[in-house]
Design a protein around this motif. Sequence first.
Motif, mmCIF file in Angstrom:
data_model
loop_
_atom_site.group_PDB
_atom_site.id
_atom_site.type_symbol
_atom_site.label_atom_id
_atom_site.label_comp_id
_atom_site.label_asym_id
_atom_site.label_seq_id
_atom_site.Cartn_x
_atom_site.Cartn_y
_atom_site.Cartn_z
ATOM 1 N N ALA A 122 0.829 -1.202 0.000
ATOM 2 C CA ALA A 122 0.000 0.000 0.000
ATOM 3 C C ALA A 122 0.868 1.258 0.000
ATOM 4 N N GLN A 123 1.887 1.288 0.848
ATOM 5 C CA GLN A 123 2.761 2.464 0.901
ATOM 6 C C GLN A 123 3.620 2.574 -0.356
ATOM 7 N N ALA A 124 4.009 1.442 -0.924
ATOM 8 C CA ALA A 124 4.803 1.487 -2.151
ATOM 9 C C ALA A 124 3.981 2.047 -3.309
ATOM 10 N N LEU A 125 2.711 1.655 -3.407
ATOM 11 C CA LEU A 125 1.843 2.219 -4.450
ATOM 12 C C LEU A 125 1.632 3.718 -4.206
ATOM 13 N N GLY A 126 1.509 4.087 -2.941
ATOM 14 C CA GLY A 126 1.402 5.514 -2.632
ATOM 15 C C GLY A 126 2.662 6.276 -2.995
ATOM 16 N N HIS A 127 3.820 5.638 -2.788
ATOM 17 C CA HIS A 127 5.092 6.272 -3.144
ATOM 18 C C HIS A 127 5.165 6.505 -4.657
ATOM 19 N N LEU A 128 4.710 5.531 -5.430
ATOM 20 C CA LEU A 128 4.678 5.699 -6.885
ATOM 21 C C LEU A 128 3.758 6.846 -7.284
ATOM 22 N N ALA A 129 2.624 6.960 -6.609
ATOM 23 C CA ALA A 129 1.686 8.042 -6.913
ATOM 24 C C ALA A 129 2.312 9.401 -6.595
ATOM 25 N N VAL A 130 3.061 9.484 -5.496
ATOM 26 C CA VAL A 130 3.742 10.738 -5.140
ATOM 27 C C VAL A 130 4.760 11.111 -6.210
ATOM 28 N N ARG A 131 5.462 10.114 -6.739
ATOM 29 C CA ARG A 131 6.445 10.388 -7.797
ATOM 30 C C ARG A 131 5.796 11.008 -9.022
ATOM 31 N N GLN A 132 4.544 10.621 -9.272
ATOM 32 C CA GLN A 132 3.844 11.166 -10.436
ATOM 33 C C GLN A 132 3.101 12.463 -10.134
ATOM 34 N N GLY A 133 3.336 13.015 -8.956
ATOM 35 C CA GLY A 133 2.748 14.313 -8.638
ATOM 36 C C GLY A 133 1.466 14.257 -7.848
ATOM 37 N N ALA A 134 1.031 13.087 -7.427
ATOM 38 C CA ALA A 134 -0.216 12.964 -6.679
ATOM 39 C C ALA A 134 0.012 13.265 -5.203
ATOM 40 N N HIS A 135 -1.038 13.717 -4.548
ATOM 41 C CA HIS A 135 -1.012 13.947 -3.115
ATOM 42 C C HIS A 135 -1.619 12.728 -2.421
ATOM 43 N N VAL A 136 -0.896 12.184 -1.440
ATOM 44 C CA VAL A 136 -1.255 10.928 -0.795
ATOM 45 C C VAL A 136 -1.302 11.133 0.710
ATOM 46 N N ARG A 137 -2.240 10.467 1.357
ATOM 47 C CA ARG A 137 -2.324 10.477 2.831
ATOM 48 C C ARG A 137 -2.449 9.034 3.316
ATOM 49 N N PHE A 138 -1.611 8.674 4.301
ATOM 50 C CA PHE A 138 -1.640 7.336 4.892
ATOM 51 C C PHE A 138 -2.061 7.448 6.348
ATOM 52 N N ALA A 139 -2.942 6.522 6.796
ATOM 53 C CA ALA A 139 -3.347 6.515 8.202
ATOM 54 C C ALA A 139 -4.011 5.184 8.522
ATOM 55 N N LYS A 140 -3.941 4.812 9.794
ATOM 56 C CA LYS A 140 -4.714 3.685 10.267
ATOM 57 C C LYS A 140 -6.199 4.063 10.243
ATOM 58 N N THR A 141 -7.037 3.104 9.897
ATOM 59 C CA THR A 141 -8.475 3.391 9.824
ATOM 60 C C THR A 141 -9.008 3.835 11.180
ATOM 61 N N SER A 142 -8.547 3.222 12.249
ATOM 62 C CA SER A 142 -9.007 3.594 13.584
ATOM 63 C C SER A 142 -8.655 5.036 13.906
ATOM 64 N N ARG A 143 -7.494 5.484 13.427
ATOM 65 C CA ARG A 143 -7.079 6.868 13.668
ATOM 66 C C ARG A 143 -7.966 7.848 12.892
ATOM 67 N N ILE A 144 -8.311 7.488 11.679
ATOM 68 C CA ILE A 144 -9.194 8.341 10.878
ATOM 69 C C ILE A 144 -10.553 8.475 11.545
ATOM 70 N N LEU A 145 -11.102 7.363 12.012
ATOM 71 C CA LEU A 145 -12.410 7.397 12.669
ATOM 72 C C LEU A 145 -12.349 8.195 13.969
ATOM 73 N N ALA A 146 -11.227 8.101 14.687
ATOM 74 C CA ALA A 146 -11.074 8.872 15.912
ATOM 75 C C ALA A 146 -11.009 10.368 15.607
ATOM 76 N N PRO A 191 -6.783 14.655 -0.585
ATOM 77 C CA PRO A 191 -5.705 13.908 -1.251
ATOM 78 C C PRO A 191 -6.196 13.109 -2.453
ATOM 79 N N ASP A 192 -5.324 12.959 -3.430
ATOM 80 C CA ASP A 192 -5.662 12.144 -4.599
ATOM 81 C C ASP A 192 -5.790 10.667 -4.221
ATOM 82 N N VAL A 193 -4.997 10.247 -3.248
ATOM 83 C CA VAL A 193 -5.040 8.856 -2.775
ATOM 84 C C VAL A 193 -5.075 8.878 -1.245
ATOM 85 N N LEU A 194 -6.063 8.192 -0.683
ATOM 86 C CA LEU A 194 -6.154 8.024 0.766
ATOM 87 C C LEU A 194 -5.948 6.550 1.078
ATOM 88 N N ILE A 195 -4.944 6.247 1.904
ATOM 89 C CA ILE A 195 -4.633 4.868 2.275
ATOM 90 C C ILE A 195 -5.192 4.605 3.663
#
Length: 300
Positions: free
Chosen positions: A118-142, A163-167
Amino acid sequence: MSVMDTALRESLKSLRLSGMLETLDARLAQAHGGELGHLDFLQVLCQDEITRRETVAFQRRLQRTKFEQQVTLEEFDFTASSKLPAAQIRDLGALRWLHAGESVILFGPVGVGKTHIAQALGHLAVRQGAHVRFAKTSRILAELAGGHADRTWEKRIRELVRPDVLILDDFAMRQLSAAHADDLYELVSERQGRSLIITSNRAPSDWYRLFPNPVVAESLLDRLINTSHQVIMNAPITARTSDPRTPPTSPPSPRSANARLLPRSIPAAVPRHRRRRRSPPPERCSADRRRDSVGTPPRG
């Protein structure tokens, strides 16, 4: 250094063209050596500035992702298990799903590398200019629950939609409350047309029962699952991460295994003929004697 060189450097500083300023001496040496013409000299300096700006922008986007680790798809060991869908994962590396506004679901047991992918795909998206956010689902809900308390829910949901991609890592770990289910529904609905990457230990078919309201579950999950690329990540137990402090469990002996198969009401060491000799309970014996003394007719 001539007066012209000093004036040029001050102009580059004023215009904040630090990329040109950093490579100016090397490019001047190339021009003096006849390697660059006038237009080539200007073009190379402009490219140096573009490269610097792209690098700075990439680093800023990478910092905003809040990745747990800076990992890439090239670093992942696809040879760890033959059950890993290497071809499918590499195909996702082309990011066609990102340009189509589709999502990716990675599910499987613990320790097979779902978060890494998941983070590697997000890293590829960042390389192409996309904005990415990573978080645990429990943290997002909190975070969203906190927004209800301090009346910043609208602001927080906008930050998650942007963000263009939310993980969402560790999705569907436990039963959801009604408030969490509603927040998750709003988040997925607001991100319609924007990509999600979800990792989970459960198969998507098992997510429905974690929602208290089946109507919300079907509306949210059908929309999410039907527009996603599902990747089943599986591996043998030896390939998973285990706790080295946990001692290995030895298999039970044949005697103990057979003993557990016997019904608890029949002791294994008591013979059958001894069980048949057991007298009935005292209450039943006294009742039988009273019934026999009252109800039995005398014999003539």
